[in-house]
Motif scaffolding. Structure first.
Motif, PDB file in Angstrom:
ATOM      1  N   GLU A  14      23.496  13.975  41.001  1.00 13.90           N
ATOM      2  CA  GLU A  14      22.486  13.149  41.667  1.00 13.90           C
ATOM      3  C   GLU A  14      23.090  11.773  41.877  1.00 13.90           C
ATOM      4  O   GLU A  14      23.599  11.165  40.941  1.00 13.90           O
ATOM      5  CB  GLU A  14      21.237  13.067  40.802  1.00 13.90           C
ATOM      6  CG  GLU A  14      20.025  12.712  41.602  1.00 13.90           C
ATOM      7  CD  GLU A  14      18.777  12.678  40.727  1.00 13.90           C
ATOM      8  OE1 GLU A  14      17.806  12.078  41.159  1.00 13.90           O
ATOM      9  OE2 GLU A  14      18.804  13.234  39.623  1.00 13.90           O
ATOM     10  N   ASP A  38      19.660   6.269  40.491  1.00 14.95           N
ATOM     11  CA  ASP A  38      18.714   7.377  40.494  1.00 14.95           C
ATOM     12  C   ASP A  38      17.340   6.892  40.012  1.00 14.95           C
ATOM     13  O   ASP A  38      17.118   5.689  39.856  1.00 14.95           O
ATOM     14  CB  ASP A  38      19.254   8.526  39.633  1.00 14.95           C
ATOM     15  CG  ASP A  38      19.438   8.130  38.176  1.00 14.95           C
ATOM     16  OD1 ASP A  38      18.918   7.064  37.765  1.00 14.95           O
ATOM     17  OD2 ASP A  38      20.091   8.882  37.440  1.00 14.95           O
ATOM     18  N   SER A  42      11.822  14.052  41.399  1.00 17.24           N
ATOM     19  CA  SER A  42      13.005  14.083  40.523  1.00 17.24           C
ATOM     20  C   SER A  42      12.800  15.054  39.383  1.00 17.24           C
ATOM     21  O   SER A  42      13.680  15.856  39.061  1.00 17.24           O
ATOM     22  CB  SER A  42      13.242  12.704  39.898  1.00 17.24           C
ATOM     23  OG  SER A  42      13.870  11.876  40.797  1.00 17.24           O
ATOM     24  N   ASN A  61      16.910  15.780  46.860  1.00 14.97           N
ATOM     25  CA  ASN A  61      17.653  14.591  46.434  1.00 14.97           C
ATOM     26  C   ASN A  61      18.117  13.740  47.602  1.00 14.97           C
ATOM     27  O   ASN A  61      18.162  12.518  47.517  1.00 14.97           O
ATOM     28  CB  ASN A  61      18.858  14.996  45.588  1.00 14.97           C
ATOM     29  CG  ASN A  61      18.448  15.392  44.185  1.00 14.97           C
ATOM     30  OD1 ASN A  61      17.345  15.071  43.743  1.00 14.97           O
ATOM     31  ND2 ASN A  61      19.307  16.098  43.484  1.00 14.97           N
ATOM     32  N   GLN A  77      17.096   9.670  47.744  1.00 18.59           N
ATOM     33  CA  GLN A  77      18.020   8.547  47.583  1.00 18.59           C
ATOM     34  C   GLN A  77      17.622   7.386  48.492  1.00 18.59           C
ATOM     35  O   GLN A  77      17.621   6.231  48.082  1.00 18.59           O
ATOM     36  CB  GLN A  77      19.450   8.988  47.886  1.00 18.59           C
ATOM     37  CG  GLN A  77      20.463   7.902  47.500  1.00 18.59           C
ATOM     38  CD  GLN A  77      21.871   8.220  47.957  1.00 18.59           C
ATOM     39  OE1 GLN A  77      22.145   9.273  48.516  1.00 18.59           O
ATOM     40  NE2 GLN A  77      22.787   7.302  47.705  1.00 18.59           N
TER      41      GLN A  77
END
Lengths: 410, 371
Positions: A256, A260, A295, A326, A330
């Protein structure tokens, strides 16, 4: 239900931790991750040294057969190693593609003598490998590639261009997918080779990405001569060989990107709006909860996949959602943090910007996450067709000789 | 690592799916929608016979003590089938409230009846439109008597008992147990988005009531109850979302337009892939909730809120896109997608809304980091 390791897994994890504790620095939550501008000579030296250490300690080629210097382990050992390594700051981004995708393809198709020559140096980080697949006119439609290989006695002569080749500028070898027969439908006229990246006829030009980094390259082939002995699989069977490589991609990718969600939470607890921590603001809470729930969902889906691996089963389709989720997340993480900084969020100078400019850097790097290794649209197609069983897209190029397919812009 | 249901629980799930498939749930839901009331006596008897009503109630109180894994998979199947039964109000709320804060006598008096299906129960919190908050609780409890109005109350038209949130003479929050058959209780039914899950208005005028003893702040007990119910409701929503995705996918494979199945268009494929992603996120988060329930963890807030945020999002998305995939026919009274859309809409307002759970999720993160 539990999240505990089996006895064997716990023992393996303890070994991994002992190794990492002895040789690497632990990651600090919320601290600015090092900006990723690409890998220079010094970073390459560090990455090679780290790979050598891993190999010496028995943590390289975890799933490879022991015959080729691997550990003969299962996917669960590899997952445990990856989970633990993610808690430390270690050099990444040089060997994943070679060891995770190229060499497994070599192990499936190369000769014993070739494997004796190439596997050891790759495992020890002495030689770097890259994967030469995408082309200017064939990204999502990989099988539409045009790099030509023409047979000349015991050799093949290769002309054409690859693009988006990660790490080509650092690489010593690469596996190369070419077109050997344009008179048959596109999937049937492909052949795979492995090549020496330092050979005459190979030219590597780094691509300057919008984020400022240079991870990718264009690679040009001009009358590159490759011995037939360096062919992987049968002539015309390159598509099947490529699928072997790409199947390994699913396990190889998984990091990831940072910052994060935990970096974001730490920031929101510390950064104040009018004297109050940002996390106390309703708008921020609404958006954070959204991001956190996704997440957590990706993480729990991975736990479900690991459960299957741990039982020796194949993970279900839930394993396929991570990259899709993901990639969008981001951008949202970066935007939320930057928005709170107001106009000051524009400032990306690491000396001045909060968290050393890592949120700004992430905003600029994020669009690539939705494209690299299969665009989000291709990933949705894969879910729709392979998981939900919906019919394939209508294909106008199906069963048409490659040379007769219409061409637009590259 | 074992984030998967046990073989026994999966067997209960599969058996439950077969049982409910044979119960013509959708026609019953439709009959309720058409104003024909709910004919669920045989269905309820079947559910009791499956042992579901006593699944999570300990054997010492007449239950089967199979545990929460079983209750989670049952919730998923009830959600998938839209079974019109007062199961959630009884098992997720009334029984849980008694187990969390009931006295020995209260538990002995009611848990065996709830377990055997002889009685049903509910939890009365809302007093009209508004968010869940201590300030919204106005019903009064004094000298063993309850007065005030609660609406909407799930299955309050048929429940035998209710756990009611109220204020005592000193203005403190209390939870009280009320026998809804007693004097001073007036019930009225309400027209709602989803008539297959009835909601009632309960007027209390000096109705006899007993306090539930709680070792912690009674409002915290209310929140703990909602946390536990959230995980089970999340499974119900996951089941409903899966049914919507299955229905939409099947239709997209069959329905032809422009000479090919509509499911070969990326506009449809990507829509359904997004539903799949939302559903798998919700399912995975619900599994973490199930893990919290089964391991007997006291603080379930983060897992519960995370599960519920995802499950509300997944079911509302799946139900909406199911109608959209069906096109015009999906918007008709006679087609089934509206049954799921109504259930999704009503569940999204049950036991806390998306906004409530998002806020609670972040509160749990703050608490985690302060510790």
């Amino acid at each position: 239900m539990d999240l505990e390791d089996t006895k064997a897994e716990a023992e393996y994890r303890a070994k991994v931790r002992a190794f990492l504790d002895a040789h690497a620095e632990k990651r600090v939550r919320g601290a600015a991750p090092a900006p990723s501008r690409g890998i220079d000579a010094e970073a390459l030296t560090r990455a090679k040294a780290w790979q050598a250490k891993k190999a010496e300690a028995g943590f390289a080629g975890i799933r490879w057969p022991e015959e080729w210097g691997g550990q003969g382990g299962g996917p669960i050992e590899e997952v445990i190693y990856t989970q633990e390594e993610a808690k430390y700051t270690v050099p990444r981004g040089v060997f994943e593609i070679g060891l995770g995708m190229c060499l497994p393809t070599m192990i499936a198709y190369a000769t014993k003598e070739q494997l004796e020559r190439y596997t050891g140096p790759a495992l020890r980080g002495e030689e770097v490998w890259c994967q030469l697949f995408s082309e200017p006119a064939s990204g999502s439609d990989l099988a539409g590639l045009r790099t030509r290989a023409v047979r000349d006695g015991d050799e093949w002569v290769i002309n054409g261009q690859k693009i988006w080749t990660s790490g080509a500028h650092l690489s010593d070898y690469g596996i190369l997918l070419t077109r050997t027969d344009p008179t048959v439908p596109k999937h049937k006229g492909l052949t795979m080779f492995f090549i020496d990246m330092h050979a005459p006829g190979v030219e590597v030009r780094p691509i300057h990405q919008m984020s400022g980094a240079s991870h990718f390259n264009e690679v040009f082939f001009t009358d590159l001569r490759v011995p037939d002995a360096h062919r992987l699989g049968a002539v015309g069977d390159g598509w099947r060989v490529a699928l072997t490589t790409l199947m390994n991609e699913r396990l190889a990718v998984g990091d990831e990107p940072r910052p994060d969600v935990e970096d974001l939470i730490a920031f929101l607890e510390e950064f104040e709006i009018d004297g109050v921590p940002a996390i106390r603001t309703p708008v921020v809470r609404d958006r954070l909860a959204d991001i956190y729930a996704r997440s957590a969902g990706v993480k729990s889906a991975r736990f479900r996949a690991i459960t299957a691996l741990s039982r020796g089963e194949t993970p279900g389709p839930e394993a396929s959602i991570g990259r899709l989720v993901n990639a969008m997340k981001q951008q949202e993480i970066a935007r939320l943090a930057l928005e709170l900084m107001g106009a000051g969020g524009m400032v990306s100078d690491p000396e001045t910007a909060l968290r050393a400019g890592s949120f700004q850097q992430s905003l600029l790097a994020a669009p690539g996450q939705r494209i690299a290794g299969g665009t989000s649209e291709i990933l949705r197609n894969i879910i729709a067709e392979r998981v939900l069983g919906l019919p394939g897209d209508p294909r106008v190029d199906k069963d048409v000789p490659f040379q007769d397919i219409g061409r637009g812009r590259s | 690592m074992n984030l998967e249901f046990s073989a026994e629980s999966l067997e209960i799930r599969d058996q439950g799916r077969r049982f409910l498939a044979g119960q013509t749930c959708l026609p019953k839901v439709r009959a309720a929608l058409d104003g024909g009331g709910i004919d669920n006596a045989a269905l309820w008897q079947g559910i009791v016979a499956q042992g579901w009503t006593g699944a999570a109630i300990p054997e010492e109180y007449g239950g089967h003590g199979i545990g929460y894994e079983a209750l989670c998979v049952i919730a998923e199947e009830l959600g998938r089938s839209l079974a019109p039964v007062p199961f959630a109000s009884t098992a997720f709320l009334a029984a849980e409230a008694l187990m969390l804060a009931g006295s020995e006598e209260q538990k002995e008096a009611w848990l065996p009846k709830l377990a055997s299906g002889e009685a049903t129960g509910t939890f009365a919190l809302s007093e009209g439109p508004g968010a869940i908050a201590p300030g919204a609780v106005k019903a009064r409890f004094a000298d063993g008597r309850l007065s005030g109005t609660k609406w909407p109350v799930p299955d309050g038209d048929t429940a035998d008992i209710a756990i009611v949130a109220a204020r005592d003479a000193d203005g403190r929050i209390v939870q009280v147990l009320v026998d809804l058959g007693a004097e001073g209780v007036t019930r009225g039914t309400l027209d709602t988005l989803d008539p297959s899950r009835p909601q009632a208005r309960l007027d209390f005028d000096g109705a006899p009531a007993q306090v539930l003893q709680s070792n912690e702040d009674p409002w915290e007990t209310v929140l703990s109850l909602l946390d536990r119910a959230a995980i089970l409701t999340a499974f119900e929503e996951v089941g409903g979302a899966q049914a919507c995705l299955d229905m939409a996918t099947a239709y997209a494979k069959e329905r032809m337009a422009f000479g090919r199945p509509i499911g070969s268009n990326q506009a449809i494929k990507h829509k359904l892939a997004d539903v799949f992603v939302a559903l798998e996120l919700a399912r995975s988060n619900a599994y973490m909730g199930a893990l919290g329930l089964t391991s007997g963890e006291r603080d379930l807030t983060l897992a519960a809120a995370t599960a519920r945020v995802s499950s509300i999002q997944a079911f509302t998305l799946a139900a909406s896109e199911n109608i959209q995939t069906h096109g015009g026919i999906g918007f008709t009274w006679e087609a089934d997608p509206q049954l799921y859309y109504r259930r999704a809409g009503a569940l999204a307002l049950t036991n806390g809304t998306l906004g409530f759970w998002k806020d609670r999720l972040v509160t749990a993160l703050e608490r985690r980091d302060a510790a």
